[in-house]
Design an enzyme around this catalytic site. Sequence first.
Site, short mmCIF file in Angstrom:
data_model
loop_
_atom_site.label_atom_id
_atom_site.label_comp_id
_atom_site.label_asym_id
_atom_site.label_seq_id
_atom_site.Cartn_x
_atom_site.Cartn_y
_atom_site.Cartn_z
N GLY A 251 -0.52 -67.95 45.28
CA GLY A 251 -1.24 -67.17 46.27
C GLY A 251 -2.45 -67.90 46.84
N GLU A 372 -8.37 -63.76 46.21
CA GLU A 372 -7.56 -64.70 45.41
C GLU A 372 -8.43 -65.54 44.47
OE1 GLU A 372 -4.57 -64.30 45.17
OE2 GLU A 372 -3.70 -63.66 47.07
#
Length: 388
Positions: A251, A372
């Site tokens: 990610g 993230e």
Amino acid sequence: MPVSRLMPTPEGDDLIDLTREICAKELRPRVDDAERAAATGEAFPTEVFRTLGRAGLLSLPHPEEFGGGAQPYEVYLQVVEEIAASWMSVAVGVSVHSLTAYPVTTFGTAEQQESLLPGMLSGDQLGAYCLSEPLAGSDVGAMTTRATRDGEGDGAAYVLKGRKAWISHAGHADYYTTFARTSDDGGRGLSCFVVPAGDAAMTFGAPEKKMGLHCDTVREVIYDGVRVDAANRIGDEGQGMAIALSALDAGRLGIASAATGLAQSALDAATAYAQERQQFGRAIAANQGLAFLLADMEAAVSGARAAYLYAARLKDAGRAFSKEAAVAKLLATDAAMKVTTDAIQVLGGAGYTQDFPVERYFREAKVTQIFEGTNQIQRLVISRHLLR
């Protein structure tokens, strides 16, 4: 726009051309109006995601036998960059969706892959990734959402209770890849589940009022006795932390590529303005001080792109890439913040108005340094790799 680059597959250039065509026809003409509308209400770009899904752009790095594109991560990330250069909220959504399917692709059984992936990769479904909680952001092991097993055998299920925070697509997703506690063994007590939408025991908080990325609807997901089949637990009980950390590595590359695309658009806007804006009888680009600023912006964008492509190539080669993913995320998002700030400076007062998109780019760039894993967490990840 980002320049064409050497692609590792014969389809790579065609996919970039397709992405640019869709961006020109479907994304850029509507992004400004949609982001303004979503700032005061909710305007989720469902049809845009459906368009990308029908074109196969939501499933590029996943297995072909289940409906994916079977493309290297290097290709997928360049597609995300192209989308981000047109509409950052949508690019973030593409990255999030790919993240939601990652646990099934990487850790799921053959039966789970056969039953879940065709829907996830069809283009008709959109996923949400439910990891963070109000009191468990960077400290994933502190999560309190609990999954309690109910029954054994074919009828076994888990009952989920708790809250997830900062969840993209919440209220619009077709399924929720959810991490919950199945034991009290700290970070080793977490497990991963794919939770279908539609259970009345799943509700949502009000959309967060953010400074940017307005079309990336973010809100709390509240589980108040949500039942999910035991067959939808991905991996073993207690394997959730390993799954989450592995998924975050992938990610982070999605966010790095999106941040690079955002920075590229800011650079393009600043360069065009500098060539058109006249002061003292000549274009302001003729001033060396400003030209050097543009050069520094280009160096930052090119460095960010090189960093995420290098990490992607390591991933595609099956080599360790966790440190490099953290480096890419750190460099690309810091670059996005710097380049969008400098773009406003190039435009001067005009850059501070909504007449030009650079003020939106600036607002969108900030959060890339946060989600993230904050860039402080990236530095922690990098330093731990170095000092092992």
